[in-house]
Design a protein around this motif. Structure first.
Motif, PDB file in Angstrom:
ATOM      1  N   ARG A   1       0.826  -1.203   0.000  1.00 44.55           N
ATOM      2  CA  ARG A   1       0.000   0.000   0.000  1.00 44.55           C
ATOM      3  C   ARG A   1       0.867   1.263   0.000  1.00 44.55           C
ATOM      4  O   ARG A   1       0.603   2.217  -0.744  1.00 44.55           O
ATOM      5  N   ALA A   2       1.922   1.260   0.820  1.00 46.30           N
ATOM      6  CA  ALA A   2       2.779   2.434   0.912  1.00 46.30           C
ATOM      7  C   ALA A   2       3.469   2.736  -0.409  1.00 46.30           C
ATOM      8  O   ALA A   2       3.607   3.907  -0.798  1.00 46.30           O
ATOM      9  N   TRP A   3       3.912   1.707  -1.120  1.00 44.55           N
ATOM     10  CA  TRP A   3       4.570   1.938  -2.408  1.00 44.55           C
ATOM     11  C   TRP A   3       3.587   2.491  -3.441  1.00 44.55           C
ATOM     12  O   TRP A   3       3.978   3.258  -4.309  1.00 44.55           O
ATOM     13  N   HIS A   4       2.315   2.127  -3.301  1.00 44.29           N
ATOM     14  CA  HIS A   4       1.320   2.705  -4.210  1.00 44.29           C
ATOM     15  C   HIS A   4       1.023   4.158  -3.844  1.00 44.29           C
ATOM     16  O   HIS A   4       1.046   5.049  -4.706  1.00 44.29           O
ATOM     17  N   VAL A   5       0.763   4.410  -2.569  1.00 45.58           N
ATOM     18  CA  VAL A   5       0.365   5.752  -2.145  1.00 45.58           C
ATOM     19  C   VAL A   5       1.522   6.738  -2.281  1.00 45.58           C
ATOM     20  O   VAL A   5       1.346   7.868  -2.758  1.00 45.58           O
ATOM     21  N   THR A   6       2.710   6.336  -1.883  1.00 51.05           N
ATOM     22  CA  THR A   6       3.854   7.241  -1.886  1.00 51.05           C
ATOM     23  C   THR A   6       4.443   7.447  -3.274  1.00 51.05           C
ATOM     24  O   THR A   6       4.746   8.575  -3.666  1.00 51.05           O
ATOM     25  N   TYR A   7       4.597   6.346  -4.010  1.00 48.23           N
ATOM     26  CA  TYR A   7       5.314   6.415  -5.284  1.00 48.23           C
ATOM     27  C   TYR A   7       4.425   6.244  -6.516  1.00 48.23           C
ATOM     28  O   TYR A   7       4.892   6.447  -7.636  1.00 48.23           O
ATOM     29  N   GLY A   8       3.183   5.838  -6.304  1.00 58.34           N
ATOM     30  CA  GLY A   8       2.302   5.636  -7.442  1.00 58.34           C
ATOM     31  C   GLY A   8       2.436   4.289  -8.111  1.00 58.34           C
ATOM     32  O   GLY A   8       1.792   4.040  -9.143  1.00 58.34           O
ATOM     33  N   LEU A   9       3.265   3.393  -7.592  1.00 63.22           N
ATOM     34  CA  LEU A   9       3.435   2.081  -8.202  1.00 63.22           C
ATOM     35  C   LEU A   9       2.087   1.368  -8.273  1.00 63.22           C
ATOM     36  O   LEU A   9       1.369   1.277  -7.270  1.00 63.22           O
ATOM     37  N   PRO A  10       1.698   0.873  -9.441  1.00 65.70           N
ATOM     38  CA  PRO A  10       0.370   0.265  -9.592  1.00 65.70           C
ATOM     39  C   PRO A  10       0.296  -1.131  -8.974  1.00 65.70           C
ATOM     40  O   PRO A  10       0.393  -2.156  -9.652  1.00 65.70           O
ATOM     41  N   VAL A  11       0.111  -1.150  -7.668  1.00 66.70           N
ATOM     42  CA  VAL A  11       0.055  -2.391  -6.891  1.00 66.70           C
ATOM     43  C   VAL A  11      -1.385  -2.716  -6.558  1.00 66.70           C
ATOM     44  O   VAL A  11      -2.182  -1.832  -6.215  1.00 66.70           O
ATOM     45  N   ILE A  12      -1.719  -4.004  -6.644  1.00 60.85           N
ATOM     46  CA  ILE A  12      -3.018  -4.527  -6.236  1.00 60.85           C
ATOM     47  C   ILE A  12      -2.767  -5.589  -5.182  1.00 60.85           C
ATOM     48  O   ILE A  12      -1.885  -6.438  -5.348  1.00 60.85           O
ATOM     49  N   VAL A  13      -3.507  -5.558  -4.081  1.00 64.86           N
ATOM     50  CA  VAL A  13      -3.372  -6.558  -3.024  1.00 64.86           C
ATOM     51  C   VAL A  13      -4.591  -7.469  -3.048  1.00 64.86           C
ATOM     52  O   VAL A  13      -5.729  -7.002  -3.139  1.00 64.86           O
ATOM     53  N   THR A  14      -4.330  -8.782  -2.979  1.00 63.08           N
ATOM     54  CA  THR A  14      -5.425  -9.747  -2.862  1.00 63.08           C
ATOM     55  C   THR A  14      -5.240 -10.522  -1.564  1.00 63.08           C
ATOM     56  O   THR A  14      -4.128 -10.897  -1.206  1.00 63.08           O
ATOM     57  N   ASN A  15      -6.342 -10.744  -0.875  1.00 61.79           N
ATOM     58  CA  ASN A  15      -6.337 -11.550   0.346  1.00 61.79           C
ATOM     59  C   ASN A  15      -7.248 -12.750   0.133  1.00 61.79           C
ATOM     60  O   ASN A  15      -8.421 -12.591  -0.218  1.00 61.79           O
ATOM     61  N   CYS A  16      -6.718 -13.918   0.357  1.00 58.90           N
ATOM     62  CA  CYS A  16      -7.435 -15.130   0.015  1.00 58.90           C
ATOM     63  C   CYS A  16      -7.621 -16.018   1.236  1.00 58.90           C
ATOM     64  O   CYS A  16      -6.876 -15.925   2.215  1.00 58.90           O
ATOM     65  N   GLY A  17      -8.606 -16.906   1.157  1.00 58.88           N
ATOM     66  CA  GLY A  17      -8.827 -17.899   2.198  1.00 58.88           C
ATOM     67  C   GLY A  17      -7.929 -19.102   2.009  1.00 58.88           C
ATOM     68  O   GLY A  17      -6.967 -19.089   1.236  1.00 58.88           O
ATOM     69  N   ASN A  18      -8.232 -20.183   2.734  1.00 59.03           N
ATOM     70  CA  ASN A  18      -7.442 -21.410   2.645  1.00 59.03           C
ATOM     71  C   ASN A  18      -7.582 -22.039   1.259  1.00 59.03           C
ATOM     72  O   ASN A  18      -8.698 -22.246   0.779  1.00 59.03           O
ATOM     73  N   ASN A  19      -6.465 -22.342   0.646  1.00 60.24           N
ATOM     74  CA  ASN A  19      -6.462 -22.997  -0.660  1.00 60.24           C
ATOM     75  C   ASN A  19      -6.356 -24.513  -0.510  1.00 60.24           C
ATOM     76  O   ASN A  19      -5.773 -25.013   0.457  1.00 60.24           O
ATOM     77  N   TYR A  20      -6.896 -25.225  -1.486  1.00 54.77           N
ATOM     78  CA  TYR A  20      -6.714 -26.672  -1.546  1.00 54.77           C
ATOM     79  C   TYR A  20      -6.636 -27.073  -3.011  1.00 54.77           C
ATOM     80  O   TYR A  20      -6.996 -26.309  -3.905  1.00 54.77           O
ATOM     81  N   GLY A  21      -6.131 -28.261  -3.278  1.00 57.64           N
ATOM     82  CA  GLY A  21      -5.998 -28.737  -4.644  1.00 57.64           C
ATOM     83  C   GLY A  21      -4.729 -29.554  -4.807  1.00 57.64           C
ATOM     84  O   GLY A  21      -4.028 -29.853  -3.836  1.00 57.64           O
ATOM     85  N   PRO A  22      -4.383 -29.925  -6.045  1.00 55.92           N
ATOM     86  CA  PRO A  22      -3.185 -30.728  -6.294  1.00 55.92           C
ATOM     87  C   PRO A  22      -1.908 -29.978  -5.931  1.00 55.92           C
ATOM     88  O   PRO A  22      -1.851 -28.760  -5.955  1.00 55.92           O
ATOM     89  N   CYS A  23      -0.881 -30.747  -5.605  1.00 60.55           N
ATOM     90  CA  CYS A  23       0.485 -30.236  -5.400  1.00 60.55           C
ATOM     91  C   CYS A  23       0.656 -29.400  -4.142  1.00 60.55           C
ATOM     92  O   CYS A  23       1.594 -28.616  -4.045  1.00 60.55           O
ATOM     93  N   GLN A  24      -0.218 -29.564  -3.165  1.00 61.13           N
ATOM     94  CA  GLN A  24      -0.035 -28.833  -1.907  1.00 61.13           C
ATOM     95  C   GLN A  24       0.893 -29.624  -0.997  1.00 61.13           C
ATOM     96  O   GLN A  24       0.718 -30.830  -0.807  1.00 61.13           O
ATOM     97  N   PHE A  25       1.869 -28.943  -0.415  1.00 59.32           N
ATOM     98  CA  PHE A  25       2.883 -29.622   0.374  1.00 59.32           C
ATOM     99  C   PHE A  25       2.252 -30.367   1.552  1.00 59.32           C
ATOM    100  O   PHE A  25       1.299 -29.867   2.169  1.00 59.32           O
ATOM    101  N   PRO A  26       2.759 -31.556   1.896  1.00 56.10           N
ATOM    102  CA  PRO A  26       2.076 -32.428   2.862  1.00 56.10           C
ATOM    103  C   PRO A  26       2.016 -31.937   4.298  1.00 56.10           C
ATOM    104  O   PRO A  26       1.495 -32.656   5.144  1.00 56.10           O
ATOM    105  N   GLU A  27       2.511 -30.757   4.610  1.00 49.58           N
ATOM    106  CA  GLU A  27       2.366 -30.242   5.965  1.00 49.58           C
ATOM    107  C   GLU A  27       1.008 -29.582   6.174  1.00 49.58           C
ATOM    108  O   GLU A  27       0.606 -29.335   7.313  1.00 49.58           O
ATOM    109  N   LYS A  28       0.276 -29.288   5.107  1.00 48.56           N
ATOM    110  CA  LYS A  28      -1.003 -28.590   5.218  1.00 48.56           C
ATOM    111  C   LYS A  28      -2.134 -29.588   5.487  1.00 48.56           C
ATOM    112  O   LYS A  28      -2.030 -30.790   5.198  1.00 48.56           O
ATOM    113  N   LEU A  29      -3.240 -29.102   6.003  1.00 46.23           N
ATOM    114  CA  LEU A  29      -4.283 -29.954   6.574  1.00 46.23           C
ATOM    115  C   LEU A  29      -4.781 -31.033   5.616  1.00 46.23           C
ATOM    116  O   LEU A  29      -4.822 -32.217   5.966  1.00 46.23           O
TER     117      LEU A  29
END
Length: 349
Positions: free
Chosen positions: A169-197
């Motif tokens: 956010r700071a790099w966007h507000v201060t410098y104008g860099l076109p940054v987008i932030v995404t916040n996601c929930g728990n992912n699942y699917g193939p190739c997930q490392f075996p430490e995850k639920l």
């Protein structure tokens, strides 16, 4: 279009790289190949003509400057991160180095690159910083996170990702860099490392190991298939507004105990003759971990309207297909399990 993906040999990153290459994009894939990252996750895409794999550290400014200069990416997807909550409790400084320092270095080098672009290219440039719903802390029963929810991280992992979001956010507000932030929930699917639920539960159940569940198992998470998440990330890059925050969820709120029972039921159907069936008999409740958030859930109304995007994979179908994938890919399972002691409880949930 050339795309730079950091962390492109990890679980979510590799799914993104595979999707981009399938659509004919040229992908520069930067990954340090730590314990959870592997080129095995890329499958046939690793040898695709448009795939440029670079083993390296996102916190290496010299390397990043060279990659920006040589390949001139129009879009950057930043997924390089340490992500495992239990590991962050045991060793938080590694999370600060990658998630905070690495993000700051990437933003600084992206800014240097962006400022030197011709006007048309600068206008099209986007950096998508991929984050988690855990930065918002824990919800009360029935609550939902929204794009303007306050940050209240409760684990070293969540705090490191919160710091990364604030830097973006700071790099966007201060410098104008076109940054987008995404916040996601728990992912699942193939190739997930075996430490995850989910993969941990599948693989332990197949071997007749205990299926550990923290506390009462009623901690709630919002689950999304990794392919839906990837589609949301790409839509955010294509249609999102610089400086905006988009929540990517699938409205699949389930308790950890429900997830484990669902996996057991899927295994009972797929392996009815297993010596350990019914697999739910392997479930064991263990002491809860420190700072364990009770509920995460995302209100994606604003994101769906702004991006014309929504998750499409029904959770029950996605979970069944995911369980089947682990059964059908023993070579991947063997290679990745060798990196992790599945007798240890540790997994994000």
């Amino acid at each position: 279009m050339t795309v730079l993906v950091t962390g492109g040999a990890g679980f979510i990153g590799s799914a993104l790289v595979r999707a981009l290459l399938a659509d004919g994009e040229r992908v520069v894939n930067l990954d340090r190949l730590t314990y959870a990252g592997s080129r095995l996750n890329l499958g046939d895409a690793d040898a695709a003509p448009g795939h440029v794999f670079v083993e390296g550290d996102v916190a290496d400014a010299t390397l990043l400057r060279r990659l920006f200069a040589e390949y001139r990416p129009r879009t950057v997807y930043h997924l390089a991160a340490e992500t495992h909550v239990d590991r962050s409790i045991d060793g938080p400084l590694a999370f600060i180095r990658t998630n905070v320092d690495g993000t700051a270095v990437l933003l600084a080098e992206a800014l240097h690159h962006w400022r030197a672009l011709p006007e048309a290219e600068a206008g099209a440039f986007r950096l998508v910083a991929v984050s988690t719903d855990e930065v918002f802390g824990s919800l009360q029963p029935g609550g939902f996170f929204r794009p303007d929810s306050p940050y209240r991280p409760n684990s070293p992992y969540a705090a490191s990702k919160a710091a990364a979001d604030h830097l973006a956010r700071a790099w966007h507000v201060t410098y104008g860099l076109p940054v987008i932030v995404t916040n996601c929930g728990n992912n699942y699917g193939p190739c997930q490392f075996p430490e995850k639920l989910i993969p941990l539960t599948v693989l332990n159940a197949l071997e007749g190991r205990d299926l550990p569940v923290y506390g009462d198992g009623r901690q709630e998470r919002d689950w999304i298939h990794v392919d839906d998440h990837v589609a949301g990330l790409r839509r955010a890059a294509a249609a999102g507004q610089p400086g905006a925050v988009y929540l990517l969820g699938a409205a699949n709120v389930r308790s950890n105990l429900e997830i484990v029972h669902g996996i057991c039921a899927a295994l009972d159907r797929l392996r009815p003759d297993a010596a350990h069936a019914p697999h739910a008999g392997l479930i064991r409740h263990v002491a809860d971990r420190p700072g364990h958030d009770r509920r995460y859930a995302l209100d994606v109304t604003a994101t769906a309207a702004a991006l014309d995007w929504r998750a499409e994979i029904a959770f029950e179908d996605g979970l069944a297909a995911t369980v089947a994938w682990y059964l059908e890919n023993p070579d991947w399972v063997a290679a990745m399990s060798a990196r992790y002691d599945r007798g240890r409880l540790g997994r994000k949930a």
